[in-house]
Design a protein around this motif. Structure first.
Motif, PDB file in Angstrom:
ATOM      1  N   SER A  65       0.645  -1.021   0.317  1.00  0.00           N
ATOM      2  CA  SER A  65      -0.010   0.155   0.039  1.00  0.00           C
ATOM      3  C   SER A  65       0.549   0.921  -0.385  1.00  0.00           C
ATOM      4  CB  SER A  65      -0.721  -0.513   1.073  1.00  0.00           C
ATOM      5  OG  SER A  65      -2.318  -1.275   0.924  1.00  0.00           O
ATOM      6  N   SER A  66       1.953   0.897   1.105  1.00  0.00           N
ATOM      7  CA  SER A  66       2.840   1.931   1.016  1.00  0.00           C
ATOM      8  C   SER A  66       3.556   2.684  -0.484  1.00  0.00           C
ATOM      9  CB  SER A  66       3.909   2.678   1.991  1.00  0.00           C
ATOM     10  OG  SER A  66       4.802   1.157   1.722  1.00  0.00           O
ATOM     11  N   ALA A  67       4.119   1.175  -1.314  1.00  0.00           N
ATOM     12  CA  ALA A  67       4.491   1.200  -2.680  1.00  0.00           C
ATOM     13  C   ALA A  67       3.071   1.662  -3.853  1.00  0.00           C
ATOM     14  CB  ALA A  67       4.856  -0.125  -2.584  1.00  0.00           C
ATOM     15  N   ILE A  68       2.566   1.941  -3.137  1.00  0.00           N
ATOM     16  CA  ILE A  68       1.464   2.904  -4.153  1.00  0.00           C
ATOM     17  C   ILE A  68       1.414   3.643  -3.997  1.00  0.00           C
ATOM     18  CG2 ILE A  68      -0.607   3.193  -4.986  1.00  0.00           C
ATOM     19  CD1 ILE A  68      -1.630  -0.231  -3.945  1.00  0.00           C
ATOM     20  N   VAL A  69       1.153   4.830  -3.048  1.00  0.00           N
ATOM     21  CA  VAL A  69       1.514   5.822  -2.594  1.00  0.00           C
ATOM     22  C   VAL A  69       3.553   6.755  -2.901  1.00  0.00           C
ATOM     23  CG1 VAL A  69       2.079   7.761  -0.712  1.00  0.00           C
ATOM     24  CG2 VAL A  69       0.213   5.905  -0.188  1.00  0.00           C
ATOM     25  N   PHE A  70       4.303   5.732  -2.351  1.00  0.00           N
ATOM     26  CA  PHE A  70       5.599   6.268  -3.262  1.00  0.00           C
ATOM     27  C   PHE A  70       5.640   6.123  -4.280  1.00  0.00           C
ATOM     28  CE2 PHE A  70       6.018   5.455   2.037  1.00  0.00           C
ATOM     29  CZ  PHE A  70       6.387   6.847   2.665  1.00  0.00           C
ATOM     30  N   MET A  71       5.442   5.262  -5.128  1.00  0.00           N
ATOM     31  CA  MET A  71       5.558   5.186  -6.492  1.00  0.00           C
ATOM     32  C   MET A  71       4.379   6.687  -7.563  1.00  0.00           C
ATOM     33  SD  MET A  71       7.186   2.972  -7.827  1.00  0.00           S
ATOM     34  CE  MET A  71       6.188   2.350  -9.434  1.00  0.00           C
ATOM     35  N   ALA A  72       3.031   6.664  -6.957  1.00  0.00           N
ATOM     36  CA  ALA A  72       2.693   7.996  -7.602  1.00  0.00           C
ATOM     37  C   ALA A  72       3.406   9.374  -7.237  1.00  0.00           C
ATOM     38  CB  ALA A  72       1.418   7.776  -6.934  1.00  0.00           C
ATOM     39  N   VAL A  73       3.746   8.857  -5.743  1.00  0.00           N
ATOM     40  CA  VAL A  73       4.657  10.771  -5.312  1.00  0.00           C
ATOM     41  C   VAL A  73       5.518  10.544  -5.829  1.00  0.00           C
ATOM     42  CG1 VAL A  73       5.984  11.397  -2.937  1.00  0.00           C
ATOM     43  CG2 VAL A  73       3.493  10.863  -3.311  1.00  0.00           C
ATOM     44  N   SER A 116       8.953   0.687 -15.909  1.00  0.00           N
ATOM     45  CA  SER A 116       9.377   2.048 -15.722  1.00  0.00           C
ATOM     46  C   SER A 116      10.329   2.235 -17.309  1.00  0.00           C
ATOM     47  CB  SER A 116      10.479   2.564 -14.927  1.00  0.00           C
ATOM     48  OG  SER A 116      11.725   2.144 -15.301  1.00  0.00           O
ATOM     49  N   PHE A 117      10.636   0.779 -17.743  1.00  0.00           N
ATOM     50  CA  PHE A 117      11.178   1.276 -19.002  1.00  0.00           C
ATOM     51  C   PHE A 117      10.426   0.788 -20.560  1.00  0.00           C
ATOM     52  CE2 PHE A 117      15.049   0.524 -15.736  1.00  0.00           C
ATOM     53  CZ  PHE A 117      15.859   1.846 -16.595  1.00  0.00           C
ATOM     54  N   LEU A 118       9.729  -0.096 -19.470  1.00  0.00           N
ATOM     55  CA  LEU A 118       8.525  -0.610 -21.043  1.00  0.00           C
ATOM     56  C   LEU A 118       8.185   0.486 -20.881  1.00  0.00           C
ATOM     57  CD1 LEU A 118       8.693  -3.667 -22.760  1.00  0.00           C
ATOM     58  CD2 LEU A 118       6.974  -3.934 -20.216  1.00  0.00           C
ATOM     59  N   LEU A 119       7.622   1.363 -19.961  1.00  0.00           N
ATOM     60  CA  LEU A 119       6.483   2.227 -20.773  1.00  0.00           C
ATOM     61  C   LEU A 119       7.715   3.389 -21.239  1.00  0.00           C
ATOM     62  CD1 LEU A 119       4.257   2.104 -17.486  1.00  0.00           C
ATOM     63  CD2 LEU A 119       3.712   2.042 -20.143  1.00  0.00           C
ATOM     64  N   GLY A 137       4.638   6.101 -12.685  1.00  0.00           N
ATOM     65  CA  GLY A 137       4.558   6.328 -11.530  1.00  0.00           C
ATOM     66  C   GLY A 137       2.811   6.013 -10.704  1.00  0.00           C
ATOM     67  N   ALA A 138       1.654   6.175 -12.146  1.00  0.00           N
ATOM     68  CA  ALA A 138       0.618   5.815 -11.788  1.00  0.00           C
ATOM     69  C   ALA A 138       0.280   4.311 -11.959  1.00  0.00           C
ATOM     70  CB  ALA A 138      -0.301   6.426 -12.810  1.00  0.00           C
ATOM     71  N   ALA A 139       1.090   4.063 -13.186  1.00  0.00           N
ATOM     72  CA  ALA A 139       1.530   2.405 -13.920  1.00  0.00           C
ATOM     73  C   ALA A 139       2.168   2.003 -12.486  1.00  0.00           C
ATOM     74  CB  ALA A 139       1.613   1.827 -15.262  1.00  0.00           C
ATOM     75  N   ALA A 140       3.037   2.202 -12.410  1.00  0.00           N
ATOM     76  CA  ALA A 140       3.357   1.769 -11.533  1.00  0.00           C
ATOM     77  C   ALA A 140       2.387   1.715  -9.834  1.00  0.00           C
ATOM     78  CB  ALA A 140       5.135   2.014 -10.717  1.00  0.00           C
TER      79      ALA A 140
END
Length: 361
Positions: free
Chosen positions: A125-133, A210-213, A224-227
């Protein structure tokens, strides 16, 4: 946060140091090299934790994490940044070992398994937040996300108030008593599966998405949104782990390998943000089943006297897989020609490992 916060800005960081020899390999290592330090030093951290206690080491490590984690804000060479990331991994080795050992100390039996599953869910869950941030902050430059590591300071304040050193007489009656000179032999297959799952599945998703996108022209915010969506898949699977593991952790473990492979297959065949992201979510679901099953399977074999060292052994292997994952994918890509083809190879490896895991366990 240690690795995923900066994942969305890796392509931009690589372009910023384009003149550095070997930047194609060194730039991804900014994300993954802390894992090498964790892998090498977690066993030492485990011995320190078992001998000197949990909470004191944890508090000092959190303070150092804030200082070293933000260091790349002021560093101006890729080599210096990599050195700071190596030091960050040293600190993370202590933090992760202390935290997981404390979970094993505070709780026993089904309650401990539930908290370890919650550990995976909260981490995801925190990964979702930190990837988006990380993706949002990356729009202001690749250095900006490194400010996120300062969050260790308010966490340190909370730890100082809440956490207490566990009593040594809390030995966990459900765990086998083994000699303090060695770890249970049953850990070997679980540690092997942890390494394979991390190298070829779990961290392939986290590092290579990230490299694929980026190859499709997607910016850091879209990455970040995809991750974040992919890690939402991890979270949902981890939340459902207790129900999935009702008849033992082996079934979700095997399913995790198979589902992760299916997700990588979809990512390898996708040619649009939506299809690649959908595959990443499926792969995340597999990882959300796989990693809690491996962690719980390991900790359930450990008596109090070995809990720090045994937990550290799992962390070491898990982190070593994080470090070697981009290296392995780079080698596979060199052989098969493209990143999407290498993801297909990893998918097939995941399915094969599911079959092998059924036989091993």
């Amino acid at each position: 946060m240690g690795a995923l916060l900066i994942a969305p800005v890796l392509p931009e960081l690589q372009r910023s140091f384009a003149g550095t020899p070997g930047v194609e390999v060194l730039a991804p290592l900014v994300m993954t090299v802390p894992a090498l330090s964790i892998a090498l030093l977690s066993p030492m951290a485990g011995m320190v934790v078992d001998r000197l206690g949990r909470t004191r080491l944890l508090r000092w490590s959190m303070l150092a994490y804030a200082v070293v984690g933000t260091a790349p804000l002021w560093l101006h060479s890729l080599a210096a940044i990599l050195v700071s990331r190596v030091l960050l991994g040293v600190i993370e080795a202590a933090i992760i070992t202390c935290c997981l050992t404390l979970i094993g100390d505070y709780f026993i039996g089904a309650r401990r398994d539930r908290y370890l599953a919650w550990h995976s869910m909260v981490a995801s869950s925190s990964a979702i937040v930190f990837m988006a941030v990380g993706g949002i902050l990356g729009a202001f430059g690749w250095r900006t996300p490194f400010w996120g590591y300062a969050i260790a300071l308010p966490l340190l304040a909370a730890m100082t108030v809440v956490l207490r050193e566990p009593r040594k007489d809390l030995r966990g009656a459900d765990t086998p008593v083994v000699g303090v000179s060695g770890l249970p032999r049953r850990l070997a297959p679980l540690l092997t599966l942890t390494f394979i799952g991390g190298v070829l599945l779990f961290f392939v998703l986290q590092v290579q998405l990230s490299f694929l996108l980026d190859d499709l022209g997607i910016g850091s915010a879209g990455i970040g949104a995809a991750a974040a969506l992919a890690n939402l898949g991890v979270t949902v699977a981890a939340m459902s782990f207790a129900r999935a593991a009702r008849h033992g952790a082996n079934h979700p473990l095997i399913a995790g390998f198979a589902i992760s492979g299916l997700g990588l297959l979809a990512m390898s065949l996708g040619d649009h943000w939506l299809t690649i992201t959908a595959g990443a979510v499926v792969c995340g679901v597999g990882g959300g089943l796989l990693m809690p099953a491996l962690l719980i399977g390991t900790t359930s074999q450990l008596a109090f006297e070995l809990r720090g060292r045994g937990t550290a052994a799992w962390i070491s292997v898990y982190s070593l897989s994080q470090f070697f994952s981009p290296v392995a994918v780079a080698g596979i890509t060199a052989m098969v020609g493209t990143l999407d083809r290498s993801l297909l190879v990893c998918a097939m490896a995941g399915w094969l490992t599911a079959v092998i895991a059924r036989w091993m366990l």
